[in-house]
Design an enzyme around this catalytic site. Structure first.
Site, PDB file in Angstrom:
ATOM      1  CG  ASP A   1      -1.939   1.090   1.234  1.00 38.79           C
ATOM      2  OD1 ASP A   1      -1.941   1.896   0.282  1.00 38.79           O
ATOM      3  OD2 ASP A   1      -2.747   1.143   2.178  1.00 38.79           O
TER       4      ASP A   1
ATOM      5  CD  GLU B   1      -4.674  -0.501  -0.274  1.00 44.29           C
ATOM      6  OE1 GLU B   1      -4.573  -1.737  -0.125  1.00 44.29           O
ATOM      7  OE2 GLU B   1      -5.162   0.246   0.601  1.00 44.29           O
TER       8      GLU B   1
ATOM      9  CD  GLU C   1      -7.097   3.917   1.344  1.00 48.51           C
ATOM     10  OE1 GLU C   1      -6.601   2.828   1.083  1.00 48.51           O
ATOM     11  OE2 GLU C   1      -6.811   4.569   2.359  1.00 48.51           O
TER      12      GLU C   1
ATOM     13  CG  HIS D   1     -10.004   1.364   3.029  1.00 45.61           C
ATOM     14  ND1 HIS D   1     -10.414   2.304   3.952  1.00 45.61           N
ATOM     15  CD2 HIS D   1      -8.657   1.308   3.111  1.00 45.61           C
ATOM     16  CE1 HIS D   1      -9.353   2.810   4.551  1.00 45.61           C
ATOM     17  NE2 HIS D   1      -8.278   2.233   4.070  1.00 45.61           N
TER      18      HIS D   1
HETATM   19 MG   LIG Z   1      -4.853   1.876   1.722  1.00 41.60          MG
END
Ligand SMILES: [Mg+2]
Length: 386
Positions: free
Chosen positions: A198, A224, A250, A300
């Site tokens: 991420d 991500e 997200e 998320h």
């Molecule tokens: Mg994230």
């Protein structure tokens, strides 16, 4: 039945150590719970995405902007109230904090609807699509330690040993340093174990290509938020040019924010945040939009036990896409770092970690009407800062 009061509860505790992601360091855990009361004694709970001072600002929107719009209405009129609030706030923000604030209220209204019907949320929104939920445990936040790669290697091994189905790490030191961190996590979990990376949108497209090619070599499952959420062209180029799954979403809001993200074919895996994008009413529309574009959804999840419980219901009711005998299943995202608001706030805790350890990385479905949770009021008062 009428709505009589809407209250934001902002809770906070110290983490004991500064943790980071690519955008900032933080030393406190914050939760923003929304309580909606009615004249019939039924109370609903929701949660708004947004830490720290953002939560304090969102409290003002919840209590002083949206509350007056919905007081005296039936809490069951979820679409009417969502659209009334959205339409009246549209000129002042179609994304971001007004929508985060609306999300917490909408979730609380669904909790009330479930309690009125005597049904768990997943039965209200379509029923069960699975009997157990797979869980992935994320950790490997940035830390101010001398040997971060060594710390990541150990932590990744610990999360795997705790029974989680997969794990996820942060990056954000810069492309070259980040690849070393990813190599350390692969060493920690060994070959064949699923993990994700991420970036919290810290790269340019070119840097993301450099990191993404290394992720392919290391057999990472998804990459991500490689670039800024506004950068649809960057997402599209990465998705077309890399073999690793590109995930994101997200930081996107409402069906109108999600539509161009999907139409531009930005992500292989969509990650809607129900406590931010507009609540359950809007999540259901975004889910339909994702599936209309044949894009799988892995929610998320961030926040307290209210957010975790809400997502457990949503994942329970999420249909397979595209469908098949050996269909890949969605996963529940679970933050393994310290969070008292997730682990200690309910009269009967969700005990995700305990279930994962005993049941091969899976948890049972939630039960009880609405979200199926009962908040410990004493706990709430002990950690409330606003
Ligand atoms: Mg994230």
């Amino acid at each position: 039945m009428k709505i009589t009061k809407v209250t934001s509860h902002i809770l906070q505790h110290d983490l004991g150590e500064e943790l980071g992601y690519s955008q900032q360091w933080y030393a406190k855990r914050t939760a923003h719970l929304v309580e909606v009361e009615t004249d019939e004694g039924i109370t609903g709970w929701g949660e708004c995405f947004g830490p720290g001072n953002v939560a304090l600002a969102n409290k003002t929107i919840v209590e002083q902007v949206i509350q007056p719009m919905i007081l005296g209405h039936s809490p069951l009129d979820r679409e009417l109230l969502w659209n009334k609030a959205y339409n009246l706030m549209r000129d002042h923000g179609q994304k971001g904090m007004p929508i985060q604030a609306l999300s917490g209220i909408d979730i609380a209204l669904w909790d009330i609807a479930g309690k009125v019907a005597g049904l768990p949320l997943y039965d209200l929104i379509g029923g069960k699509c699975r009997e157990r939920l797979n869980v992935y445990g994320y950790g490997m936040m940035l830390r101010k330690v001398a040997d971060l790669a060594g710390a990541f290697e150990e932590e990744a091994a610990r999360i795997k040993d705790a029974g989680f189905r997969a794990t996820k790490m942060k990056v954000g030191l810069g492309p070259r340093e980040d690849v070393k961190l990813v190599e350390a996590v692969r060493r920690g979990v060994g070959d064949g174990f699923r993990f994700m990376v991420d970036a919290n949108h810290c790269y340019t497209t070119n840097d993301a290509f450099y990191v993404g090619r290394a992720l392919e070599e290391l057999d990472v499952y998804w990459f991500e938020e490689p670039v800024a959420p506004e950068d649809h062209a960057g997402y599209r180029e990465l998705r077309a040019g890399l073999k690793v799954n590109i995930s994101g979403g997200e930081a996107e809001f409402t069906r109108w924010g999600w539509r161009p993200l999907l139409e531009n074919r930005c992500v292989d895996i969509a990650q809607p945040e129900v406590c931010g994008l507009g609540g359950i009413s809007e999540y259901m529309k975004v889910l339909a939009l994702c599936h209309a574009h044949f894009t799988p959804v892995i929610n998320h999840v961030w926040g307290s036990a209210v957010a975790v419980a809400t997502n457990m219901h949503l994942i329970t009711a999420m249909p397979d896409l595209p469908g098949g005998l050996f269909q890949a299943q969605p996963m529940l995202e679970f933050d393994t770092t310290l969070n008292k608001f997730r682990d200690e706030m309910l009269a009967e805790p969700l005990n995700i970690q305990g279930q994962v350890a005993k049941n091969k990385g899976t948890v049972a479905l939630p039960s009880g009407p609405g979200l199926g949770i009962e908040i410990d009021r004493g706990f709430l008062e002990a950690y409330k800062i606003a």
